[in-house]
Scaffold this motif. Structure first.
Motif, short mmCIF file in Angstrom:
data_model
loop_
_atom_site.label_atom_id
_atom_site.label_comp_id
_atom_site.label_asym_id
_atom_site.label_seq_id
_atom_site.Cartn_x
_atom_site.Cartn_y
_atom_site.Cartn_z
N ASP A 221 -8.38 2.95 -29.02
CA ASP A 221 -9.56 2.12 -29.29
C ASP A 221 -10.80 2.68 -28.60
N ASP A 273 -10.05 2.52 -37.47
CA ASP A 273 -10.22 1.39 -36.56
C ASP A 273 -9.29 0.24 -36.96
N SER A 277 -5.63 -1.44 -35.03
CA SER A 277 -5.29 -2.86 -34.88
C SER A 277 -3.89 -3.15 -35.41
#
Length: 379
Positions: A221, A273, A277
């Motif tokens: 991240d 991105d 997650s």
């Protein structure tokens, strides 16, 4: 002899690592920026001393340093701000020194007004130059400088002009390669976590490994955040950059083949991105499953491990053939364990369903990323 051999091997590894670091676009860009700052400051100083015959030869090289930025566009826009802010600072110095005189109180007043002026909208990025210029001018013998307001303004303009010219003419920065490296690095890291999951889950494993995977997703991240910053630099670096207008026939083969798709890379980073997650969710599911009393079904474990490994290899650009049909394999595995002969109620079927759903989401993202990278590479 063994110790010497080990030392030689260690030295070779360190040298290889250093060479790899030196070859990175980030290192090359930083080194070029340092060289350009040195050139800009030195040229501005030489002009100030030998052409302008300035009594304050630091103004031109100082503003030249302020004008060399990470992109040509930023050099131009910040150069204008630096010119305006420094001009205001020079004018403020001559106004305060000429009307009131130089003392501890008037010096403090000039700094106060300069810092307040640095908050003016449109000058915030370089507004501090108002106060620092006032400090330089008032602190360097104002009495001798009073008649030379026009000369000081000329020196400021020369310094900014030299800084901008050096950044435009001397290998103007183009950040596409850095954006490309971030995308490749993120692909590799996410794929590596998936492959490691498959390798660990093929045998015995514990919640500690899942904790490591969760921590790795948090580290990824952070790299995604750095990637977005680099992406913004890459987009900005294309503005008013003369390297964009070099005829294709004059570029090297490597430059001609380099991806330049602005939207494509931003779309890839956005999907990656999302993928991080889903990967974190998958790692947490695995961590929670270690606390379940029922053991994993060996057939489900074997098939799911193969799917995860192939997905990781596909994201890393390896084993594309093995990755084909992953969606069908996920569907087949779900049907096999949800039919009349599947896992009895009360077992780990809710966990299996969540794992398959997470992998399905990751597969969609991997397909999007792979397609987008292929399209960008062909641009």
């Amino acid at each position: 002899m063994r110790a010497a051999r080990r030392l030689s091997t260690s030295g070779g590894v360190m040298l290889a690592g250093l060479l790899d670091r030196v070859r990175t676009p980030e290192f090359v860009t930083d080194a070029l920026q340092i060289v350009k700052c040195v050139i800009a400051a030195t040229v501005a100083w030489w002009l100030s001393v030998n052409v302008l015959e300035s009594q304050l030869p630091f103004l031109a090289p100082w503003t030249a340093l302020l004008a060399v930025h990470a992109t040509v566009y930023r050099s131009l826009t910040r150069g204008v701000q630096t010119t305006v802010a420094t001009t205001i600072g020079v004018g403020l110095s001559f106004l305060v020194g000429g009307l009131i005189g130089v003392s501890v109180w008037t010096f403090a007043l000039a700094v106060l007004v300069g810092l307040a002026g640095s908050r003016i909208t449109g000058l915030r990025s370089e507004g501090i130059a108002i106060a620092t210029t006032a400090v330089f001018v008032l602190g360097s013998g104002f009495g001798e400088q009073a008649p030379l307001l026009a000369d000081r303004l000329i020196e400021v303009s020369v310094g900014v002009g030299v800084g901008v010219a050096v950044n435009v003419l001397f290998v103007p920065p183009l950040r596409d390669r850095q954006a490309e490296r971030y995308v490749a690095s993120l692909n590799h890291r996410i794929g590596a976590v998936l492959i490691e999951m498959g390798d660990e889950l093929a045998g015995s494993w514990s919640s500690d490994r899942a904790e490591v995977w969760v921590a790795e997703t948090e580290s990824i991240d952070e790299e995604v955040a750095q990637g977005w910053q680099t992406m913004r630099f890459a987009r900005e670096s294309r503005k008013v950059n003369p390297r964009r207008y070099v005829p294709t026939s004059l570029r090297s083969a490597r430059v001609r083949a380099r991806p330049t798709g602005e939207v494509e890379y931003e779309g890839i980073l956005l999907r990656l991105d999302e993928g991080v997650s889903h990967l974190r969710h998958l790692a947490r599911l695995l961590r929670e499953s270690t606390y379940a009393e029922a053991p994993w079904d060996e057939e489900f474990r074997r098939e799911w491990v193969l799917i995860v490994r192939d997905l990781g290899r596909r994201l890393q650009g390896e084993g594309e053939g093995e990755g084909e049909g992953i969606g069908e394999r996920i569907d087949a595995l779900a049907r096999r364990f949800s039919g009349p002969d599947g896992v009895p109620a009360g077992d780990l079927w809710p966990v299996y369903g969540a794992l398959l759903t997470s992998v399905r989401h990751l597969l969609v993202i991997v397909d999007d990323v792979t397609t987008a990278r292929e399209g960008t590479s062909g641009a």
